[in-house]
Design an enzyme around this catalytic site. Sequence first.
Site, PDB file in Angstrom:
ATOM      1  N   ALA A  75       0.824  -1.213   0.000  1.00  0.00           N
ATOM      2  CA  ALA A  75       0.000   0.000   0.000  1.00  0.00           C
ATOM      3  C   ALA A  75       0.860   1.267   0.000  1.00  0.00           C
ATOM      4  O   ALA A  75       0.422   2.304  -0.499  1.00  0.00           O
ATOM      5  CB  ALA A  75      -0.949  -0.002   1.194  1.00  0.00           C
ATOM      6  N   THR A  76       2.057   1.193   0.540  1.00  0.00           N
ATOM      7  CA  THR A  76       2.945   2.365   0.499  1.00  0.00           C
ATOM      8  C   THR A  76       3.200   2.760  -0.946  1.00  0.00           C
ATOM      9  O   THR A  76       3.053   3.923  -1.337  1.00  0.00           O
ATOM     10  CB  THR A  76       4.286   2.055   1.204  1.00  0.00           C
ATOM     11  OG1 THR A  76       4.015   1.734   2.564  1.00  0.00           O
ATOM     12  CG2 THR A  76       5.234   3.233   1.125  1.00  0.00           C
ATOM     13  N   ASN A 154      -5.785   3.642  10.576  1.00  0.00           N
ATOM     14  CA  ASN A 154      -5.016   2.497  11.057  1.00  0.00           C
ATOM     15  C   ASN A 154      -4.652   2.571  12.541  1.00  0.00           C
ATOM     16  O   ASN A 154      -4.135   1.613  13.096  1.00  0.00           O
ATOM     17  CB  ASN A 154      -3.740   2.313  10.233  1.00  0.00           C
ATOM     18  CG  ASN A 154      -2.892   3.558  10.206  1.00  0.00           C
ATOM     19  OD1 ASN A 154      -3.365   4.653   9.909  1.00  0.00           O
ATOM     20  ND2 ASN A 154      -1.622   3.420  10.533  1.00  0.00           N
ATOM     21  N   GLN A 182      -6.656  -0.690   5.522  1.00  0.00           N
ATOM     22  CA  GLN A 182      -7.253  -1.207   6.752  1.00  0.00           C
ATOM     23  C   GLN A 182      -8.758  -1.466   6.602  1.00  0.00           C
ATOM     24  O   GLN A 182      -9.396  -1.918   7.549  1.00  0.00           O
ATOM     25  CB  GLN A 182      -7.029  -0.225   7.907  1.00  0.00           C
ATOM     26  CG  GLN A 182      -5.589   0.047   8.249  1.00  0.00           C
ATOM     27  CD  GLN A 182      -4.924  -1.068   9.072  1.00  0.00           C
ATOM     28  OE1 GLN A 182      -5.587  -1.975   9.570  1.00  0.00           O
ATOM     29  NE2 GLN A 182      -3.614  -1.000   9.193  1.00  0.00           N
ATOM     30  N   HIS A 204      -0.683  -7.809   3.326  1.00  0.00           N
ATOM     31  CA  HIS A 204      -0.418  -8.340   4.676  1.00  0.00           C
ATOM     32  C   HIS A 204      -1.345  -7.807   5.763  1.00  0.00           C
ATOM     33  O   HIS A 204      -1.223  -8.194   6.923  1.00  0.00           O
ATOM     34  CB  HIS A 204       1.055  -8.128   5.057  1.00  0.00           C
ATOM     35  CG  HIS A 204       1.448  -6.721   5.381  1.00  0.00           C
ATOM     36  ND1 HIS A 204       1.548  -6.268   6.666  1.00  0.00           N
ATOM     37  CD2 HIS A 204       1.783  -5.680   4.594  1.00  0.00           C
ATOM     38  CE1 HIS A 204       1.933  -5.004   6.665  1.00  0.00           C
ATOM     39  NE2 HIS A 204       2.081  -4.625   5.403  1.00  0.00           N
ATOM     40  N   THR A 240       8.813  -7.426 -13.154  1.00  0.00           N
ATOM     41  CA  THR A 240       8.286  -8.780 -13.266  1.00  0.00           C
ATOM     42  C   THR A 240       7.300  -9.054 -12.149  1.00  0.00           C
ATOM     43  O   THR A 240       7.570  -8.764 -10.986  1.00  0.00           O
ATOM     44  CB  THR A 240       9.444  -9.801 -13.190  1.00  0.00           C
ATOM     45  OG1 THR A 240      10.339  -9.535 -14.272  1.00  0.00           O
ATOM     46  CG2 THR A 240       8.929 -11.233 -13.292  1.00  0.00           C
ATOM     47  N   CYS A 326       4.677   2.016  12.219  1.00  0.00           N
ATOM     48  CA  CYS A 326       5.578   2.937  11.522  1.00  0.00           C
ATOM     49  C   CYS A 326       5.984   4.079  12.432  1.00  0.00           C
ATOM     50  O   CYS A 326       7.036   4.652  12.291  1.00  0.00           O
ATOM     51  CB  CYS A 326       4.895   3.506  10.288  1.00  0.00           C
ATOM     52  SG  CYS A 326       3.882   2.299   9.476  1.00  0.00           S
TER      53      CYS A 326
HETATM   54  C1  LIG Z   1      -0.123  -0.749   6.463  1.00  0.00           C
HETATM   55  C2  LIG Z   1      -0.676   0.446   5.801  1.00  0.00           C
HETATM   56  C3  LIG Z   1      -0.039   1.014   4.698  1.00  0.00           C
HETATM   57  C4  LIG Z   1       1.257   0.489   4.165  1.00  0.00           C
HETATM   58  O1  LIG Z   1       1.086  -0.756   3.554  1.00  0.00           O
HETATM   59  P1  LIG Z   1       2.353  -1.639   3.152  1.00  0.00           P
HETATM   60  O2  LIG Z   1       1.745  -2.731   2.331  1.00  0.00           O
HETATM   61  O3  LIG Z   1       2.920  -2.133   4.444  1.00  0.00           O
HETATM   62  O4  LIG Z   1       3.279  -0.782   2.386  1.00  0.00           O
HETATM   63  C5  LIG Z   1      -0.617   2.123   4.111  1.00  0.00           C
HETATM   64  N1  LIG Z   1      -1.754   2.634   4.583  1.00  0.00           N
HETATM   65  C6  LIG Z   1      -2.398   2.117   5.637  1.00  0.00           C
HETATM   66  C7  LIG Z   1      -3.658   2.725   6.102  1.00  0.00           C
HETATM   67  C8  LIG Z   1      -1.867   1.016   6.289  1.00  0.00           C
HETATM   68  O5  LIG Z   1      -2.493   0.512   7.340  1.00  0.00           O
END
Ligand SMILES: *Cc1c(COP(=O)(O)O)cnc(C)c1O
Length: 385
Positions: A75-76, A154, A182, A204, A240, A326
Amino acid sequence: MKPLIYLDYAAATPVYPEVSKKMMECLSIDGFFGNPASSSHHYGVDAQTLVQQARQDVADLIGATANEIIWTSGATESDNLAIKGVAELAQSGHIITSAIEHKAVLDTCAKLEKKGFSVTYLQPQTDTGLILPEMVEQAIRADTILVSLMMVNNEIGTVTDVKKIGEMTYQKGIKFHVDAAQAAGKLPIDVRAMHIDLLSLSGHKVYGPKGIGVLYVNSNLHVEAQMHGGGHENGMRSGTLATHQIVGMGEAFKIAKEKLNSEQSRLKELRDYLFNSLNEMTTIQLNGDLDQSVANYLNVSFTGDDALGIINAIKHVVAISSSSACNSKLKKPSHVLVGLGREAVFANQSIRFSFGGYTTKAQLDTLLNYIKKHLELKKRFVTFV
Ligand SMILES: *Cc1c(COP(=O)(O)O)cnc(C)c1O
């Protein structure tokens, strides 16, 4: 040492066994290890078929079509691609986000500010932590190009009314990005009904593997690529495709869809039980809003006598975060709790419990009994001195 009870599902969820089994099948010589881009032999074609199935499974959870799913590393990356990808195409303009977004959004917006974009950071409603549609409406300007807001926070679990905001941005021709890392698997998501143009997902957080994510990009839209190379993913994200990660995320999202309705009521019971029990034992202050939230989180500040003693007792039995994973490395009060108007000292005395698939009432009772014992010992000690 006895393993801690895991109450940190907001930081990471375990991978379901059926998910890891499917992932393993994508790695070895007798499995689907081929490069999904190799179309000239069945190793590649088989891998491509699995990737397409996973695309469909993720799309099904959010009401999208498979061709609107862009694989990323998480998600980052999805947040970066969405926000920078829209901004770079527009070349200039105004972005609306909030002060309680994930750092992946906040840091990306800060970077764009340095490049000349202007950004409004909406402040949440004090106490509830909610970002309201009216706040967005008031912040919209003639040069607004993008609104980026998370669906579920989150740290405190509050839910933003993205449907209402989506209607507004749609009418005004402003792009709407939603970080749903989330929210996926916890709330129904329908990108069409909600008028969402871009949506970030993470593997994850939904019982899939780390290192894989998705950006949904509405088929009418294009975002400027941030990763250049072989032109994968409609030219929006080269590299890839990680078949095993993708298959894992697809399977996890398929399971999430099956469980969508049953988990929330079960977890709500557990969350309310923990909240009420803690409330009876000691002085706590809720961070968030129990009504407009998903049941997977309980964020409270311990504000009474012996707050730190209680927090230490809790950390002795359960794995939790005092803030998001984080932020907790930084030892700074959480930007979300500060955004809620909490004093730094209370922000530092807060705990985020987050629940999930393996959480049971017995686990919560173990925790509550431990706190009870701690408080009794403390009382006896104080009486004798
Ligand atoms: C965990 C999270 C992210 C980051 O996701 P990653 O897959 O760990 O890079 C971004 N936004 C929210 C709201 C999250 O909870």
